[in-house]
Scaffold this motif. Structure first.
Motif, PDB file in Angstrom:
ATOM      1  N   UNK A  81      83.755 102.459 -30.435  1.00  0.00           N
ATOM      2  CA  UNK A  81      84.058 101.745 -29.241  1.00  0.00           C
ATOM      3  C   UNK A  81      85.508 101.974 -28.997  1.00  0.00           C
ATOM      4  N   UNK A  82      86.419 101.613 -29.704  1.00  0.00           N
ATOM      5  CA  UNK A  82      88.007 102.037 -29.148  1.00  0.00           C
ATOM      6  C   UNK A  82      87.994 103.203 -28.763  1.00  0.00           C
ATOM      7  N   UNK A  83      87.394 104.201 -29.156  1.00  0.00           N
ATOM      8  CA  UNK A  83      87.749 105.796 -28.552  1.00  0.00           C
ATOM      9  C   UNK A  83      87.125 105.839 -27.435  1.00  0.00           C
ATOM     10  N   UNK A  84      85.907 105.147 -27.217  1.00  0.00           N
ATOM     11  CA  UNK A  84      85.299 105.299 -25.781  1.00  0.00           C
ATOM     12  C   UNK A  84      86.155 104.612 -24.956  1.00  0.00           C
ATOM     13  N   UNK A  85      86.472 103.502 -25.134  1.00  0.00           N
ATOM     14  CA  UNK A  85      87.539 102.756 -24.196  1.00  0.00           C
ATOM     15  C   UNK A  85      88.724 103.443 -23.873  1.00  0.00           C
ATOM     16  N   UNK A  86      89.465 104.226 -24.810  1.00  0.00           N
ATOM     17  CA  UNK A  86      90.592 105.115 -24.472  1.00  0.00           C
ATOM     18  C   UNK A  86      90.091 106.171 -23.831  1.00  0.00           C
ATOM     19  N   UNK A  87      89.196 106.742 -23.977  1.00  0.00           N
ATOM     20  CA  UNK A  87      88.678 107.873 -23.142  1.00  0.00           C
ATOM     21  C   UNK A  87      88.496 107.502 -21.809  1.00  0.00           C
ATOM     22  N   UNK A  88      87.880 106.352 -21.547  1.00  0.00           N
ATOM     23  CA  UNK A  88      87.370 105.962 -20.210  1.00  0.00           C
ATOM     24  C   UNK A  88      88.839 105.410 -19.324  1.00  0.00           C
ATOM     25  N   UNK A  89      89.729 104.980 -20.002  1.00  0.00           N
ATOM     26  CA  UNK A  89      91.274 104.646 -19.609  1.00  0.00           C
ATOM     27  C   UNK A  89      91.867 105.828 -19.012  1.00  0.00           C
ATOM     28  N   UNK A  90      91.585 106.908 -19.922  1.00  0.00           N
ATOM     29  CA  UNK A  90      92.364 108.222 -19.506  1.00  0.00           C
ATOM     30  C   UNK A  90      91.758 108.999 -18.255  1.00  0.00           C
ATOM     31  N   UNK A  91      90.576 108.911 -18.351  1.00  0.00           N
ATOM     32  CA  UNK A  91      89.585 109.462 -17.343  1.00  0.00           C
ATOM     33  C   UNK A  91      89.825 108.780 -15.882  1.00  0.00           C
ATOM     34  N   UNK A  92      89.980 107.610 -15.980  1.00  0.00           N
ATOM     35  CA  UNK A  92      90.173 106.777 -14.573  1.00  0.00           C
ATOM     36  C   UNK A  92      91.654 107.252 -14.220  1.00  0.00           C
TER      37      UNK A  92
END
Length: 618
Positions: free
Chosen positions: A385-396
């Motif tokens: 979940x943490x990895x997914x959140x950070x990936x979403x933040x980077x993509x945005x």
């Protein structure tokens, strides 16, 4: 904010680590419906010699007396259900009914549902009867119903549900008048033992088998009767307690650990004398694509009856190679006759955690959690979940706009391990109580937050009628603390914890028994009532809320516990609704997609309007 964990909290988490809860883990492990890829045909496996005796049945009773959550169970009802299951487990099943109900069936059943047959009395003075129905007549009427099959309206369905509840309550009250005791149960068992040869011949309807099942199929014996009796006794308590072979549990665990599955992608429960129920088809699975629904009762596989088959045997019949079809015949609430569904098997890749930016609003990220499960060799769920959140933040950020809101999607998540639910809720809640469990006559055990939040983004949790158990823990905790707004439908409503243990004196069997309830931080249990969203959002194309299968539809479920006061949303839902009504884009967008081959995610699209309302109102 990091808090010190109390001793009670530590004890609770250790307990959770040892306890399976929720529909997902229990049914997923037991059903194995996400089957391993087929292997080359092997030499016949030697049948393991097992035993389950009257003494084992009495051991089950002793475990109930010692561990079951309710110390004041209705023993007469328990022995009644034990006898019912025993009689129905025979290859030629018999029904057990109060004689007073049998004589007045026309008051409570439709004429076409009343079958002719033979009445048997164990003793002339008994107030109950054994009924041997004429199955040829039953088959004729069933075929006639298939010809006139139609979908009931929601009003007709509600009427049918109420009628069924009335019938069950009448039968229950009639049984109370009978006062069926352990001595009566023993006499029924003696009748079965004396008449084994008479009822060991199966009814004429073809049974589902395959080569592997024929190799493993066990002959009808008193072991079958006593296992069924034990499950009947447990079924009288609640729908989540049962006894089963340890070998089946271990096989299911091995299949999950393999990580390579082919099947239809559905979570099943039941088997033996219980209905085989689809608890939840997995999102995106062949079952979903074919139209299999939560609450469907499977009666036939490829036109062959699965009556009296163990759940593992049903699973072996349903599973098969990728791209091959299997036809399921199901009974479905709202239909006047059985429904046939052809499902094309496929390889099922289970992603416990998935994430993406919402295409229609790329400043909103969504993390989808499919289950609270632990897979050996895989990264932990909280880390994913943490990895997914950070990936979403980077993509945005790479798109030129930072994320402004996060969606935690718990729809169709049937639960799993409670310790994972605690860990995941803890990731989003700053401080306070997450959940407590209570056993009668014992102090409650509580779990509090203890780690720093992973984000301060505004948050929404999506739930529906298939969000159960551990999902409800997370949703109710986030809602209670005002950390996020809950959108969707009322959740399933399962707030009980089951303990899995070996059956004393019998290494071949294990028992799963309900031993506690869990409570939200408000002190309220969501048993039966479920988690109510802050704002209801439909997942239907026509924006309606049809009748769904929930805990209250399971017979003998534990009752809800009244709670004083009405929970008030931490959000200004009136203002949010007004904003969505004035500025919302969902209706226009969905109208433009009416003729698309791939249907949109109706609940998600509608929720985006409320997220904007949450962000733009106080």
């Amino acid at each position: 904010m990091k808090l010190n964990e109390t001793r009670a909290g530590q004890s609770l988490k250790r307990k959770f680590l040892q306890t399976t809860v929720g529909l997902f883990l229990a049914f997923f492990l037991l059903s194995g419906i996400l089957s391993c890829e087929p292997e080359a045909k092997k030499s016949p496996k030697a049948k393991k010699i097992t035993s389950f005796t009257y003494e084992d049945f009495e051991n089950v009773i002793s475990i109930v007396d010692k561990y079951y959550i309710d110390k004041n169970i209705n023993k007469n009802r328990a022995f009644t259900d034990a006898a019912v299951f025993a009689l129905m487990s025979m290859p030629h099943p018999l029904f057990l009914l109060p004689e007073s109900y049998y004589n007045e069936r026309e008051k409570y059943e439709d004429a076409q549902d009343i079958l002719p047959g033979k009445v048997i009395k164990v003793s002339p003075t008994d107030k109950f009867v054994l009924f041997d129905p004429d199955l040829a007549v039953a088959k004729e009427r069933k075929n006639a119903k298939v010809q006139e099959n139609r979908k009931l309206s929601d009003a007709e369905l509600q009427k049918l549900i109420e009628k069924d509840k009335l019938k069950k309550s009448v039968v229950s009250s009639k049984w109370e008048e009978v006062n069926f005791t352990k001595k009566d149960f023993d006499r029924v068992i003696a009748f079965i033992k004396t008449n084994m040869d008479t009822y060991k011949v199966p009814v004429n309807e073809p049974q589902a088998t395959n080569d592997e099942e024929e190799e493993e199929q066990r002959p009808f014996s008193m072991e079958t009767i006593f296992v069924a009796s034990a499950n009947g006794y447990l079924n009288s308590l609640d729908p989540h307690s049962n006894v089963f072979m340890k070998e089946h549990w271990e096989e299911s665990m091995a299949k999950i650990n393999d990580g390579s599955f082919e099947g239809i992608g559905a979570i099943l429960s039941g088997g033996d004398r219980k209905d085989v129920i689809v608890e939840s088809p997995l999102e995106g699975s062949p079952a979903v694509k074919a139209g299999v629904r939560s609450g469907d009762i499977i009666t036939h596989v490829d036109s062959k009856s699965i009556a009296n088959m163990s759940l593992s045997s049903v699973v072996k019949k349903i599973k098969g190679p990728k791209a091959t079809p299997v036809v399921l015949t199901v009974k479905r609430k709202g239909y006047t006759a059985p429904v046939e569904i052809t499902v094309v098997r496929d390889k099922i890749t289970i992603k416990n955690v998935s994430y993406h930016l919402v295409k229609e609003n790329p400043q909103v990220g969504i993390i989808k959690l499919s289950g609270f499960v632990k897979s050996p060799g895989e990264e932990s769920v909280d880390s994913q979940i943490v990895k997914g959140l950070r990936a979403l933040e980077d993509e945005a950020k790479s798109n030129g706009k930072e994320m402004k809101a996060l969606i935690l999607d718990l729809r169709n998540n049937s639960g799993g391990y409670l310790d994972l639910a605690i860990d995941i809720a803890d990731m989003f809640i700053e401080k306070g109580l997450i959940v407590s469990t209570k056993v009668p006559n014992r102090s409650p055990e509580e779990a509090y937050t203890r780690i720093k939040d992973i984000t301060n983004l505004p948050m929404v949790v999506l739930i529906n009628s298939k969000s159960a158990s551990a999902s409800e823990i997370v949703a109710s905790a986030i809602q209670h603390h005002g950390r996020g707004m809950v959108l969707g439908e009322r959740s399933f409503g399962k707030a009980t914890v089951q303990k899995l243990m070996d059956l004393p004196g019998n290494p071949d069997y294990v028992i799963k028994i309900t031993n506690s309830r869990y409570y939200s931080p408000s002190g309220k249990t969501i048993q039966v009532v479920g988690v109510s969203p802050d704002i209801e959002v439909s997942e239907e194309p026509d924006n309606t809320f049809p009748t769904r299968f929930r805990e209250e539809d399971m017979w003998n479920h534990l009752p809800k516990i009244p709670h004083e006061g009405v929970a008030k949303s931490k959000f200004n839902t009136d203002q949010i609704k007004d904003f969505a009504k004035k500025h919302g884009k969902a209706d226009t967008f969905l109208k433009s997609k009416e003729n698309d081959a791939i249907k949109p995610d109706y609940m998600l699209i509608r929720s985006l309007d409320y997220i904007e309302g949450m962000l733009n109102t106080k």
